[in-house]
Structures are given as C-alpha cells and as structure tokens.
Design an enzyme around this catalytic site. Sequence first.
Site, PDB file in Angstrom:
ATOM      1  N   ALA A   1      22.417 -13.056   9.129  1.00 52.60           N
ATOM      2  CA  ALA A   1      21.093 -12.448   8.938  1.00 52.60           C
ATOM      3  C   ALA A   1      20.235 -13.215   7.941  1.00 52.60           C
ATOM      4  O   ALA A   1      19.139 -12.773   7.597  1.00 52.60           O
ATOM      5  CB  ALA A   1      21.263 -11.003   8.464  1.00 52.60           C
TER       6      ALA A   1
ATOM      7  N   ASP B   1      29.251  -4.816   1.467  1.00 56.06           N
ATOM      8  CA  ASP B   1      28.095  -5.594   1.915  1.00 56.06           C
ATOM      9  C   ASP B   1      26.943  -4.635   2.230  1.00 56.06           C
ATOM     10  O   ASP B   1      26.152  -4.848   3.153  1.00 56.06           O
ATOM     11  CB  ASP B   1      28.444  -6.445   3.140  1.00 56.06           C
ATOM     12  CG  ASP B   1      27.426  -7.545   3.415  1.00 56.06           C
ATOM     13  OD1 ASP B   1      26.601  -7.847   2.522  1.00 56.06           O
ATOM     14  OD2 ASP B   1      27.433  -8.097   4.539  1.00 56.06           O
TER      15      ASP B   1
END
Length: 383
Positions: free
Chosen positions: A146, A277
């Site tokens: 990402a 995360d």
Amino acid sequence: MSQLITANSLITAPADGGPTRVLSPGFVCVENGVISEVGEGVPDDPPDLHLRDGVLAPGLVDLQVNGFFGHDLADAGEDGWHTVVRRLPETGVTSFLPTFITAPVDVQAKALRRTRDLLPGLPAAAAKVLGVHLEGPFLAEKRRGAHNAGLLADPTPEAIATLLETGLVKLVTLAPERDGALAAIETLTRHGVLVSVGHSDATAEQVERAADAGARKVTHIFNAQSGVHHRDPGVAVQALVDHRLHPGLIVDLHHVAPAVCKLVFRSAPGRVVLVTDAAAAAGMPPGTYELGGEPIELPESGPPLRADGTIAGSGLRLDEAVGNAVRIGIDLVAAVDAATRVPADLIERTDLGRIAPGAAADLVWLGDDLRARTTWINGQKAF
C-alpha cells in the site's frame, strides 16, 4: 502504593531469561508501579483484587501501529495522539511503536520532530510510546504493497542521518536489496535502532547478509515480500530458518491463512512477534479513513483496502491476535509471549512484556475469550 493481585491463572516470564510458564493459581505484588514479587499458590495476605477466571498476562507490546480509533499517527494532532494512547489499553496494549509509512525523508523528519514535541504532554495512565517505527521509504517497488511507489528511495547516509537526528527512531523496515542498504543497516544498528527486513523482493542470501549486518526482524512475514520457492527462496524462508531473525506476524486470519500462521509458530518457536499493523480504521465502523495521507476503505469484514484492492494495514486488536492464535491451535503461552516478552526483548526493553520482579507493573486481565477486561500501566488502572 502497594497492591496484591491474585489470579486463578497467571503467565510469568522470569527476568533471568527462564521459560515463560503459567502459575495456577498465582499472585503478583506491585510496589510504586513496579512488580516486587511473583509467586505460585495463595499468598498469606488477603489480596486487594482476585481474578477468578481468565488469565493475568503481561501488558501487550505492539511494534507496528500506524493508527487507531480514526487517527493516523504520522500526521495526527495532539488530540488524536491522546485518543490513541488513552484507548489502546482497551485492547490490552500497554506499550507500542507508532509507525509512519513511506513519505519523503524531510516529511518523515518533520513528523518525528512533531512527535518528539508532543510526547511529554501525553497522559501517564496510557499506552507508552517506546519510539517510532519507520516503515519506508527504503522499500522495493515490486513489493511496495500500500506504499506510494513514487516516494520510495535508497537509504543514503544523508537520509539516515536526518532520520536519526531526533533520537526517536527505534525500528526501521527496509528492503536490503536497495543500494546502500547494508551500510544503512550497520549505521542504524550502531545507533541502537532495530532493523527489520520488509517490503522486499530479496533473495534468502540477501536477507542473510542483512542479518550479518545487524538486521534482527522481518516485517509482517509473507506479506509484501518474496516467499517460499524450493529453488529460489526469499525473505520468508530466511525469516523462518535464520535464528537471528524474528518474524512479525499479523494474525487477523486475512493477511496470512491459519495453516501458514501455524507454520510460522512451529518453524520459529520463541521468535514470532505478533503485530497488528493497525491503521486509522482500527476500532472504527466501516468507512473511509487515511493511511500515509491516502484514502483507505474499511469494509464490513476484513482489513482496510486501497482503491485498487491492496490490503492497507489492518483493523486488528492485539488481544484479538492472541485469541486468534490460540483458536487455531497455538499454545497460550507461546501466543502471549509473542505479544509481550519477545517484542519487548527485541527492542531491548526487558523491563516490559513480563510479569517478573523489577519489571514495570504493566498487566492485562484477559477474559476467557482472551479479550482485555482490565489493563494496568505502572500499576495504575488504565482500562
């Protein structure tokens, strides 16, 4: 101020490096925010608090938190930081590394300075900030996940020096195949910064050289990295076979399948580090949030996504990760260790992540469902 807590089940990790074990029953004495005594059985004195079910565990330590409760920590204001550190104890987390993803080095340096200035104003009875984890910009384009491909860069000596200036950087994720990476690993290690291999297309041999240079962790194993091939092993293989490396693992059962999670625990006993995360979307209803200044979408189920469908962080709680690990067959002690003692030791904070004399009285009472019921930080009730 002293407190005596008894529990039908207590997980203790001795400060001398002995094995973590369960005391049933057990007790812990707290004096002025520090654990003064841990014992098995029933103490002579009546307890101030008795936990009849669940398990008393060390406070959870998360080395990868991009954000939570609607706030991305890379650009959150003071109110956002207060919200995150006050509420993380709801998830059992008592200390963590805020994680800033890929951005230009000067932008990251500015974020580090802003963080340094606001840390002294954060509340005491809240999750402890142990430093900052920089996840990028020294990543491989092919494995960027990402992260913004246009902002990736090589770890030049000048860039490393700029990021080290505040003294806040505790962990850096980088791709060891980038130009200058091995020298950067040596410099970071020399300055007391933990280096993690991640977002990397490296061969197993390149990862081995990174470990030779001082790298000791692998960021979210199997995600955004070269994997397992019988003639062309990559990052994931080296993470499992190299006893110097500690594989981070996101056990939301979306990032990594249950069978593969079990493989990691079996292949790297005592080395696995559970991480969330977590992105700003964590702890929030479905909707649009931000990660690294770009939008992500949290669906009704599953992790947040970029517009192109790329997974962008998670909505995972660390107590949930422990519970997920146990539900797929991981031993409770191994799962708790992976979220407490192992990450604390990895960043050289042996005063954290354990119920042992001399350690900070950071504790979490996990219910039978392994969700946090009560959390203490330095002996003070934070949730």
